[in-house]
Write a protein that holds these residues in place. Structure first.
Motif, mmCIF file in Angstrom:
data_model
loop_
_atom_site.group_PDB
_atom_site.id
_atom_site.type_symbol
_atom_site.label_atom_id
_atom_site.label_comp_id
_atom_site.label_asym_id
_atom_site.label_seq_id
_atom_site.Cartn_x
_atom_site.Cartn_y
_atom_site.Cartn_z
ATOM 1 N N LEU A 120 5.071 5.403 11.563
ATOM 2 C CA LEU A 120 3.722 5.720 12.035
ATOM 3 C C LEU A 120 2.751 4.566 11.780
ATOM 4 N N ALA A 121 2.965 3.838 10.693
ATOM 5 C CA ALA A 121 2.110 2.682 10.425
ATOM 6 C C ALA A 121 2.326 1.586 11.466
ATOM 7 N N TYR A 122 3.553 1.421 11.926
ATOM 8 C CA TYR A 122 3.806 0.426 12.976
ATOM 9 C C TYR A 122 3.427 0.961 14.358
ATOM 10 N N LEU A 123 3.378 2.251 14.497
ATOM 11 C CA LEU A 123 2.992 2.838 15.780
ATOM 12 C C LEU A 123 1.477 2.877 15.955
ATOM 13 N N LEU A 124 0.723 2.875 14.857
ATOM 14 C CA LEU A 124 -0.732 2.955 14.920
ATOM 15 C C LEU A 124 -1.359 1.852 15.785
ATOM 16 N N PRO A 125 -0.971 0.574 15.627
ATOM 17 C CA PRO A 125 -1.566 -0.437 16.521
ATOM 18 C C PRO A 125 -1.249 -0.180 17.996
ATOM 19 N N LEU A 126 -0.062 0.347 18.275
ATOM 20 C CA LEU A 126 0.279 0.653 19.669
ATOM 21 C C LEU A 126 -0.597 1.760 20.225
ATOM 22 N N VAL A 127 -0.881 2.747 19.405
ATOM 23 C CA VAL A 127 -1.750 3.846 19.847
ATOM 24 C C VAL A 127 -3.150 3.316 20.137
ATOM 25 N N LEU A 128 -3.646 2.452 19.270
ATOM 26 C CA LEU A 128 -4.979 1.885 19.494
ATOM 27 C C LEU A 128 -5.016 1.021 20.750
ATOM 28 N N ILE A 129 -3.974 0.212 20.954
ATOM 29 C CA ILE A 129 -3.922 -0.622 22.159
ATOM 30 C C ILE A 129 -3.827 0.246 23.404
ATOM 31 N N SER A 130 -3.005 1.295 23.345
ATOM 32 C CA SER A 130 -2.861 2.146 24.522
ATOM 33 C C SER A 130 -4.144 2.910 24.815
ATOM 34 N N ILE A 133 0.809 -1.218 0.000
ATOM 35 C CA ILE A 133 0.000 0.000 0.000
ATOM 36 C C ILE A 133 0.846 1.274 0.000
ATOM 37 N N LEU A 134 1.815 1.366 0.891
ATOM 38 C CA LEU A 134 2.550 2.628 1.041
ATOM 39 C C LEU A 134 3.297 3.073 -0.218
ATOM 40 N N PRO A 135 3.994 2.202 -0.935
ATOM 41 C CA PRO A 135 4.642 2.688 -2.162
ATOM 42 C C PRO A 135 3.652 3.146 -3.239
ATOM 43 N N ARG A 136 2.489 2.524 -3.290
ATOM 44 C CA ARG A 136 1.498 2.892 -4.302
ATOM 45 C C ARG A 136 0.925 4.285 -4.068
ATOM 46 N N ILE A 137 0.824 4.675 -2.807
ATOM 47 C CA ILE A 137 0.317 6.026 -2.517
ATOM 48 C C ILE A 137 1.466 6.998 -2.246
ATOM 49 N N LEU A 141 9.818 1.046 16.462
ATOM 50 C CA LEU A 141 10.806 1.853 15.753
ATOM 51 C C LEU A 141 11.858 0.967 15.100
ATOM 52 N N ILE A 142 12.339 -0.021 15.812
ATOM 53 C CA ILE A 142 13.353 -0.931 15.272
ATOM 54 C C ILE A 142 12.784 -1.740 14.107
ATOM 55 N N VAL A 143 11.577 -2.283 14.276
ATOM 56 C CA VAL A 143 10.955 -3.076 13.213
ATOM 57 C C VAL A 143 10.686 -2.204 11.992
ATOM 58 N N ALA A 144 10.216 -0.982 12.195
ATOM 59 C CA ALA A 144 9.949 -0.083 11.075
ATOM 60 C C ALA A 144 11.233 0.250 10.334
ATOM 61 N N TRP A 145 12.311 0.476 11.050
ATOM 62 C CA TRP A 145 13.579 0.814 10.393
ATOM 63 C C TRP A 145 14.083 -0.364 9.559
ATOM 64 N N ILE A 146 14.024 -1.565 10.134
ATOM 65 C CA ILE A 146 14.480 -2.749 9.399
ATOM 66 C C ILE A 146 13.606 -2.978 8.168
ATOM 67 N N PHE A 147 12.291 -2.877 8.344
ATOM 68 C CA PHE A 147 11.368 -3.100 7.237
ATOM 69 C C PHE A 147 11.574 -2.052 6.149
ATOM 70 N N TRP A 148 11.777 -0.817 6.517
ATOM 71 C CA TRP A 148 11.990 0.266 5.552
ATOM 72 C C TRP A 148 13.293 0.053 4.793
ATOM 73 N N ARG A 181 8.286 6.364 3.031
ATOM 74 C CA ARG A 181 9.298 7.093 3.794
ATOM 75 C C ARG A 181 9.358 6.465 5.175
ATOM 76 N N PHE A 182 10.495 6.661 5.835
ATOM 77 C CA PHE A 182 10.659 6.056 7.156
ATOM 78 C C PHE A 182 9.590 6.546 8.121
ATOM 79 N N SER A 183 9.271 7.824 8.081
ATOM 80 C CA SER A 183 8.277 8.359 9.017
ATOM 81 C C SER A 183 6.911 7.713 8.794
ATOM 82 N N ALA A 184 6.536 7.457 7.552
ATOM 83 C CA ALA A 184 5.242 6.824 7.278
ATOM 84 C C ALA A 184 5.237 5.367 7.740
ATOM 85 N N VAL A 185 6.339 4.661 7.508
ATOM 86 C CA VAL A 185 6.417 3.269 7.949
ATOM 87 C C VAL A 185 6.389 3.198 9.472
#
Length: 94
Positions: A51-61, A37-41, A82-89, A45-49
């Motif tokens: 934030l995408a990994y942080l979104l579930p944490l925000v919902l859980i919190s 999804i992210l490359p198509r739109i 943050l670590i997972v997003a950096w590696i994935f990016w 970018r690292f910040s978008a990735v």
């Protein structure tokens, strides 16, 4: 006689395996969706990735934390995101 020390030692790897397999499955599905999804739109970018990994944490919190101790534990999960997003990016950019 059954040695309880050995039984407890064997339960730790089993518990790690039981918790790691669903985590890898969720990462494969969620990370794959992000990779599609992210490359198509044009948000690969690292910040978008991150934030995408942080979104579930925000919902859980927002909906799942009851105590102050769980709030402190969420900081560790945010660093892990943050670590997972950096590696994935980095892997997705290669």
């Amino acid at each position: 006689m059954l040695d309880l020390g050995n039984v407890m030692w064997l339960s730790v790897p089993r518990l790690a395996l039981v918790s790691a397999l669903p985590a890898f499955a969720v990462q494969f599905v969620y990370g794959g969706a992000l990779y599609l999804i992210l490359p198509r739109i044009r948000l690969w970018r690292f910040s978008a990735v991150f934030l995408a990994y942080l979104l579930p944490l925000v919902l859980i919190s927002q909906y799942g934390i009851d105590t102050e101790r769980e709030t402190y534990g969420m900081i560790a999960w945010a660093l892990f995101a943050l670590i997972v997003a950096w590696i994935f990016w980095r892997l997705g950019s290669a």
